[in-house]
Design a protein around this motif. Structure first.
Motif, PDB file in Angstrom:
ATOM      1  N   ASP A  78       0.206   0.815 -13.676  1.00 26.29           N
ATOM      2  CA  ASP A  78      -0.054  -0.570 -14.074  1.00 26.29           C
ATOM      3  C   ASP A  78       0.332  -1.536 -12.949  1.00 26.29           C
ATOM      4  O   ASP A  78       0.788  -1.120 -11.872  1.00 26.29           O
ATOM      5  CB  ASP A  78       0.706  -0.927 -15.361  1.00 26.29           C
ATOM      6  CG  ASP A  78       2.204  -0.676 -15.284  1.00 26.29           C
ATOM      7  OD1 ASP A  78       2.765  -0.665 -14.160  1.00 26.29           O
ATOM      8  OD2 ASP A  78       2.835  -0.490 -16.340  1.00 26.29           O
ATOM      9  N   LYS A  79       0.145  -2.821 -13.222  1.00 24.23           N
ATOM     10  CA  LYS A  79       0.426  -3.867 -12.239  1.00 24.23           C
ATOM     11  C   LYS A  79       1.871  -3.818 -11.769  1.00 24.23           C
ATOM     12  O   LYS A  79       2.144  -3.919 -10.559  1.00 24.23           O
ATOM     13  CB  LYS A  79       0.113  -5.240 -12.849  1.00 24.23           C
ATOM     14  CG  LYS A  79       0.514  -6.421 -11.984  1.00 24.23           C
ATOM     15  CD  LYS A  79       0.245  -7.735 -12.703  1.00 24.23           C
ATOM     16  CE  LYS A  79       0.731  -8.933 -11.889  1.00 24.23           C
ATOM     17  NZ  LYS A  79       0.473 -10.218 -12.610  1.00 24.23           N
ATOM     18  N   GLN A  80       2.804  -3.692 -12.692  1.00 20.12           N
ATOM     19  CA  GLN A  80       4.220  -3.681 -12.327  1.00 20.12           C
ATOM     20  C   GLN A  80       4.535  -2.531 -11.376  1.00 20.12           C
ATOM     21  O   GLN A  80       5.257  -2.698 -10.384  1.00 20.12           O
ATOM     22  CB  GLN A  80       5.094  -3.586 -13.573  1.00 20.12           C
ATOM     23  CG  GLN A  80       6.589  -3.614 -13.275  1.00 20.12           C
ATOM     24  CD  GLN A  80       7.438  -3.559 -14.532  1.00 20.12           C
ATOM     25  OE1 GLN A  80       6.949  -3.717 -15.635  1.00 20.12           O
ATOM     26  NE2 GLN A  80       8.726  -3.322 -14.341  1.00 20.12           N
ATOM     27  N   ALA A  81       3.993  -1.352 -11.661  1.00 18.11           N
ATOM     28  CA  ALA A  81       4.221  -0.200 -10.788  1.00 18.11           C
ATOM     29  C   ALA A  81       3.614  -0.427  -9.409  1.00 18.11           C
ATOM     30  O   ALA A  81       4.199  -0.044  -8.387  1.00 18.11           O
ATOM     31  CB  ALA A  81       3.636   1.058 -11.424  1.00 18.11           C
ATOM     32  N   ALA A  82       2.443  -1.070  -9.367  1.00 17.73           N
ATOM     33  CA  ALA A  82       1.792  -1.362  -8.087  1.00 17.73           C
ATOM     34  C   ALA A  82       2.642  -2.302  -7.247  1.00 17.73           C
ATOM     35  O   ALA A  82       2.873  -2.060  -6.055  1.00 17.73           O
ATOM     36  CB  ALA A  82       0.410  -1.963  -8.333  1.00 17.73           C
ATOM     37  N   LEU A  83       3.123  -3.377  -7.856  1.00 18.72           N
ATOM     38  CA  LEU A  83       3.918  -4.360  -7.116  1.00 18.72           C
ATOM     39  C   LEU A  83       5.264  -3.790  -6.674  1.00 18.72           C
ATOM     40  O   LEU A  83       5.753  -4.101  -5.583  1.00 18.72           O
ATOM     41  CB  LEU A  83       4.114  -5.612  -7.966  1.00 18.72           C
ATOM     42  CG  LEU A  83       2.829  -6.390  -8.301  1.00 18.72           C
ATOM     43  CD1 LEU A  83       3.131  -7.545  -9.244  1.00 18.72           C
ATOM     44  CD2 LEU A  83       2.146  -6.892  -7.028  1.00 18.72           C
ATOM     45  N   SER A  84       5.849  -2.933  -7.504  1.00 22.04           N
ATOM     46  CA  SER A  84       7.126  -2.301  -7.136  1.00 22.04           C
ATOM     47  C   SER A  84       6.944  -1.377  -5.939  1.00 22.04           C
ATOM     48  O   SER A  84       7.769  -1.361  -5.013  1.00 22.04           O
ATOM     49  CB  SER A  84       7.693  -1.510  -8.320  1.00 22.04           C
ATOM     50  OG  SER A  84       8.045  -2.365  -9.387  1.00 22.04           O
ATOM     51  N   TYR A 104      -5.114  -4.288  -9.095  1.00 19.28           N
ATOM     52  CA  TYR A 104      -4.806  -4.026 -10.502  1.00 19.28           C
ATOM     53  C   TYR A 104      -5.701  -4.889 -11.389  1.00 19.28           C
ATOM     54  O   TYR A 104      -6.329  -5.845 -10.945  1.00 19.28           O
ATOM     55  CB  TYR A 104      -3.321  -4.285 -10.791  1.00 19.28           C
ATOM     56  CG  TYR A 104      -2.784  -5.547 -10.189  1.00 19.28           C
ATOM     57  CD1 TYR A 104      -2.966  -6.778 -10.823  1.00 19.28           C
ATOM     58  CD2 TYR A 104      -2.088  -5.526  -8.986  1.00 19.28           C
ATOM     59  CE1 TYR A 104      -2.483  -7.949 -10.271  1.00 19.28           C
ATOM     60  CE2 TYR A 104      -1.592  -6.697  -8.428  1.00 19.28           C
ATOM     61  CZ  TYR A 104      -1.792  -7.906  -9.074  1.00 19.28           C
ATOM     62  OH  TYR A 104      -1.313  -9.067  -8.524  1.00 19.28           O
ATOM     63  N   ASP A 105      -5.719  -4.553 -12.665  1.00 18.86           N
ATOM     64  CA  ASP A 105      -6.722  -5.084 -13.580  1.00 18.86           C
ATOM     65  C   ASP A 105      -6.600  -6.587 -13.847  1.00 18.86           C
ATOM     66  O   ASP A 105      -7.595  -7.242 -14.121  1.00 18.86           O
ATOM     67  CB  ASP A 105      -6.654  -4.323 -14.915  1.00 18.86           C
ATOM     68  CG  ASP A 105      -6.820  -2.825 -14.706  1.00 18.86           C
ATOM     69  OD1 ASP A 105      -7.954  -2.379 -14.538  1.00 18.86           O
ATOM     70  OD2 ASP A 105      -5.797  -2.115 -14.679  1.00 18.86           O
ATOM     71  N   ILE A 165      -3.515   0.945   3.323  1.00 17.34           N
ATOM     72  CA  ILE A 165      -2.981   1.600   2.124  1.00 17.34           C
ATOM     73  C   ILE A 165      -3.367   0.781   0.906  1.00 17.34           C
ATOM     74  O   ILE A 165      -3.050  -0.414   0.837  1.00 17.34           O
ATOM     75  CB  ILE A 165      -1.443   1.713   2.206  1.00 17.34           C
ATOM     76  CG1 ILE A 165      -1.013   2.481   3.469  1.00 17.34           C
ATOM     77  CG2 ILE A 165      -0.881   2.372   0.946  1.00 17.34           C
ATOM     78  CD1 ILE A 165       0.394   2.145   3.930  1.00 17.34           C
ATOM     79  N   VAL A 166      -4.050   1.387  -0.041  1.00 19.42           N
ATOM     80  CA  VAL A 166      -4.396   0.711  -1.287  1.00 19.42           C
ATOM     81  C   VAL A 166      -3.605   1.349  -2.423  1.00 19.42           C
ATOM     82  O   VAL A 166      -3.639   2.565  -2.616  1.00 19.42           O
ATOM     83  CB  VAL A 166      -5.909   0.798  -1.583  1.00 19.42           C
ATOM     84  CG1 VAL A 166      -6.209   0.278  -2.991  1.00 19.42           C
ATOM     85  CG2 VAL A 166      -6.698   0.011  -0.548  1.00 19.42           C
ATOM     86  N   ILE A 167      -2.891   0.518  -3.157  1.00 21.47           N
ATOM     87  CA  ILE A 167      -2.173   0.926  -4.365  1.00 21.47           C
ATOM     88  C   ILE A 167      -2.977   0.378  -5.539  1.00 21.47           C
ATOM     89  O   ILE A 167      -3.173  -0.834  -5.632  1.00 21.47           O
ATOM     90  CB  ILE A 167      -0.749   0.358  -4.378  1.00 21.47           C
ATOM     91  CG1 ILE A 167       0.023   0.774  -3.113  1.00 21.47           C
ATOM     92  CG2 ILE A 167      -0.004   0.793  -5.637  1.00 21.47           C
ATOM     93  CD1 ILE A 167       1.320   0.012  -2.908  1.00 21.47           C
ATOM     94  N   ALA A 168      -3.456   1.254  -6.420  1.00 22.94           N
ATOM     95  CA  ALA A 168      -4.414   0.796  -7.425  1.00 22.94           C
ATOM     96  C   ALA A 168      -4.211   1.458  -8.779  1.00 22.94           C
ATOM     97  O   ALA A 168      -3.784   2.615  -8.860  1.00 22.94           O
ATOM     98  CB  ALA A 168      -5.841   1.064  -6.939  1.00 22.94           C
ATOM     99  N   THR A 169      -4.552   0.707  -9.820  1.00 20.75           N
ATOM    100  CA  THR A 169      -4.687   1.319 -11.137  1.00 20.75           C
ATOM    101  C   THR A 169      -6.049   2.016 -11.186  1.00 20.75           C
ATOM    102  O   THR A 169      -7.004   1.573 -10.536  1.00 20.75           O
ATOM    103  CB  THR A 169      -4.597   0.264 -12.254  1.00 20.75           C
ATOM    104  OG1 THR A 169      -5.578  -0.757 -12.020  1.00 20.75           O
ATOM    105  CG2 THR A 169      -3.209  -0.375 -12.286  1.00 20.75           C
TER     106      THR A 169
END
Length: 202
Positions: A77-83, A103-104, A121-125
Motif C-alpha cells: 500500500d501507499k504507507q509501505a511505499a513511502l516507508s 500508488y493508487d 527504482i520504482v516502488i509500486a502497488t
C-alpha cells in the motif's frame, strides 16, 4: 558477504550509521543476490529483509544510467511505499539513483509524466503498476530486478494475479520474493518465471 565489498558510497553510509557487520540473513543472501540468483527469502519480521532489499538494489544499480527503471519493488500500500522510499533515501546518499513511488491514491496522469522524466527504482502497488503499464505509462524493457516486499499481502484483494501479470510483459529478470512464510501458491511461480529460484529460510 562483507559490507567492505559494497560500492563505496553505500559502505560509507552503512559505516556512518554504525552497521558494523551483516545480520545472519544478509550474510546468506547478499552475495547470492549480487550474483544474480532469484530467491524466495523466508524470514521473520525484524530479520533485516527490508534493508537487504535496499542494499542489494543500490549495490546492483550503482548509479543512474537512463530513464527507464531497472528495479521494480511491489509493496502492499501507499504507507509501505513511502516507508521504503525513506529507507532508500537514507542509504543511497552519495549516488545519483532516483526512486519513485507509484500508488493508487495519486493522480495517474501525473505519475505517468513523472516516471517518464526518468527513474531507476520504482516502488509500486500492484494495481497501480498494472494500470500504468497498460496506459503505456512505464517502460519495463530495461528491468533487471523485480522484487516483492513482505509478500504475504499478495493473497488478499487479487494482488497475486496482478503481480503474476508483470513477468508476462518483461524479458530476463532477477526475481526476489521476501515473506514470513512460504505459501504453497508460490509453487506456480517456481514452475514458470522463477523455476531456478533458490529458497532461503531463516
Amino acid at each position: 558477504m562483507s559490507f567492505k565489498k559494497l560500492i563505496e558510497p553505500l559502505a560509507d553510509t552503512l559505516h556512518h550509521n554504525e552497521f558494523k557487520a551483516p545480520l545472519p540473513l544478509k550474510k546468506q543472501i547478499l552475495s547470492k543476490i549480487k550474483g544474480g540468483a532469484s530467491l524466495f527469502v523466508i524470514a521473520p519480521e525484524g530479520s533485516g529483509k527490508t534493508t537487504s532489499i535496499v542494499i542489494s538494489v543500490i549495490q546492483k544499480l550503482k548509479h543512474a544510467v537512463e530513464d527507464a527503471p531497472r528495479a521494480l519493488i511491489f509493496v502492499k500500500d501507499k504507507q509501505a511505499a513511502l516507508s521504503l522510499e525513506l529507507e532508500f533515501n537514507a542509504f543511497k546518499r552519495g549516488t545519483d539513483l532516483r526512486v519513485y513511488c507509484a500508488y493508487d491514491e495519486h493522480n495517474i496522469d501525473i505519475q505517468r509524466d513523472e516516471i517518464y522524466e526518468g527513474t531507476d527504482i520504482v516502488i509500486a502497488t500492484p494495481k497501480r503498476l498494472n494500470r500504468l503499464f497498460y496506459l503505456n505509462g512505464i517502460n519495463l524493457n530495461k528491468l533487471q530486478m523485480c522484487i516483492i516486499e513482505d509478500a504475504d499481502f499478495l493473497f488478499r484483494n487479487n494482488n497475486l494475479a496482478e503481480v503474476t501479470r508483470t513477468p508476462e510483459s518483461i524479458g530476463k529478470c532477477q526475481y526476489l520474493v521476501f515473506a514470513e512464510k512460504f505459501d504453497a501458491r508460490f509453487k506456480r511461480w517456481q514452475n514458470s518465471f522463477m523455476y531456478n529460484a533458490q529458497i532461503v529460510k531463516i
